[in-house]
Design a protein around this motif. Structure first.
Motif, PDB file in Angstrom:
ATOM      1  N   MET A   1       0.842  -1.195   0.000  1.00 26.42           N
ATOM      2  CA  MET A   1       0.000   0.000   0.000  1.00 26.42           C
ATOM      3  C   MET A   1       0.877   1.244   0.000  1.00 26.42           C
ATOM      4  N   ALA A   2       0.497   2.225  -0.803  1.00 26.26           N
ATOM      5  CA  ALA A   2       1.250   3.473  -0.868  1.00 26.26           C
ATOM      6  C   ALA A   2       1.154   4.240   0.449  1.00 26.26           C
ATOM      7  N   GLU A   3       2.170   5.044   0.714  1.00 31.93           N
ATOM      8  CA  GLU A   3       2.132   5.976   1.833  1.00 31.93           C
ATOM      9  C   GLU A   3       2.023   7.382   1.267  1.00 31.93           C
ATOM     10  N   GLU A   4       1.563   8.302   2.123  1.00 24.38           N
ATOM     11  CA  GLU A   4       1.341   9.681   1.668  1.00 24.38           C
ATOM     12  C   GLU A   4       2.608  10.292   1.054  1.00 24.38           C
ATOM     13  N   THR A   5       3.775   9.994   1.649  1.00 25.16           N
ATOM     14  CA  THR A   5       5.022  10.584   1.154  1.00 25.16           C
ATOM     15  C   THR A   5       5.308  10.197  -0.293  1.00 25.16           C
TER      16      THR A   5
END
Ligand code: CA
Length: 250
Positions: A232-236
């Motif tokens: 899952m992607a992270e905000e950064t």
């Protein structure tokens, strides 16, 4: 950048890659120490207590997963594995043995530093878990996993996942930034007796992406780590671009 000088141990037998890693880490404000084989690495880990370990899977004296299991028997220090592109099976094995993440050669300084920041963040703050327990949700970009109501929203709209689809997304969200292997996802969802057939996961993932992504072929939220699992992607990551310095040794 690191505010406290975090200590990173680089375990790599190839001298030029070891030097590249040491220089890159030092330039980014880390205290980089090195070891060139498994045996010396284990003694450095117990004497220097690094905050993060970068481990090349192809060492002359010890098998990578052997080192990981040994380290995991006494410490949860994050381990980021470095592997050649041809070693996908080894990456999955390393993650299952307790490694936190991996990076594939060739890689650039930007990608390397991002992986290390993620690994360190998971040690120090477990930010995404705090976020989830505080707000009952995980957000990245325009996507939100609502853990209290068992639903996922994109642009504020419920995308109507099935219960199994929700469980997959929920698991990835709780571990955002980390690769979850097929084995770990299947076991988490259907218990230790789960069939290790990845096909069912791929079917679920295709359906999740049709509902979640604007372009399912270029996912922004859930990435495929070929032959290994999903992340899952992270905000950064939503703002990351441009990676120049590269090494390309196998
Ligand atoms: Ca090597």
């Amino acid at each position: 950048m690191a505010t406290i000088k975090s200590k990173i141990l680089v375990i790599e037998d190839d001298r030029s890659i070891r030097m590249f890693l040491k220089t890159t880490l030092a330039a980014a404000g880390y205290d980089a120490i090195t070891a060139d084989d498994g045996r010396s690495a284990l003694s450095v880990i117990s004497s220097h207590c690094p905050d993060c370990i970068l481990l090349d899977l192809g060492l002359p004296d010890m098998d990578g997963s052997e080192i990981i299991k040994s380290v995991r028997s006494w410490t949860s220090t994050p381990i980021v594995v470095i592997s050649a592109r041809s070693m996908e099976q080894d990456k999955a094995e390393a993650l299952d043995a307790g490694a936190d993440d991996y990076i594939t050669k060739p890689f650039g300084a930007v990608e390397l530093l991002a992986r290390i920041r993620t690994a360190l963040r998971h040690t120090y703050t477990q930010a995404e878990k705090d976020e989830i327990s505080l707000h009952g949700s995980y957000r990245v970009g325009d996507m939100e996993i609502d853990y209290k109501r068992y639903r996922v929203l994109v642009d504020g709209q419920d995308i109507h996942l099935t219960p199994n689809e929700f469980r997959i997304v929920a698991l990835l969200g709780r571990n955002a930034g980390r690769v979850m292997t097929y084995k770990v996802i299947l076991r988490e969802l259907w218990g230790p007796a789960a069939s290790m057939d990845n096909k069912i996961l791929r079917v679920h993932m295709a359906s999740i992406r049709r509902k979640m992504e604007v372009n399912p072929n270029e996912p922004r939220y859930i990435f495929t780590e070929v032959g290994v699992g999903y992340r899952m992607a992270e905000e950064t990551e939503m703002k990351t671009d441009g990676d120049t310095a590269c090494i390309d040794k196998g």
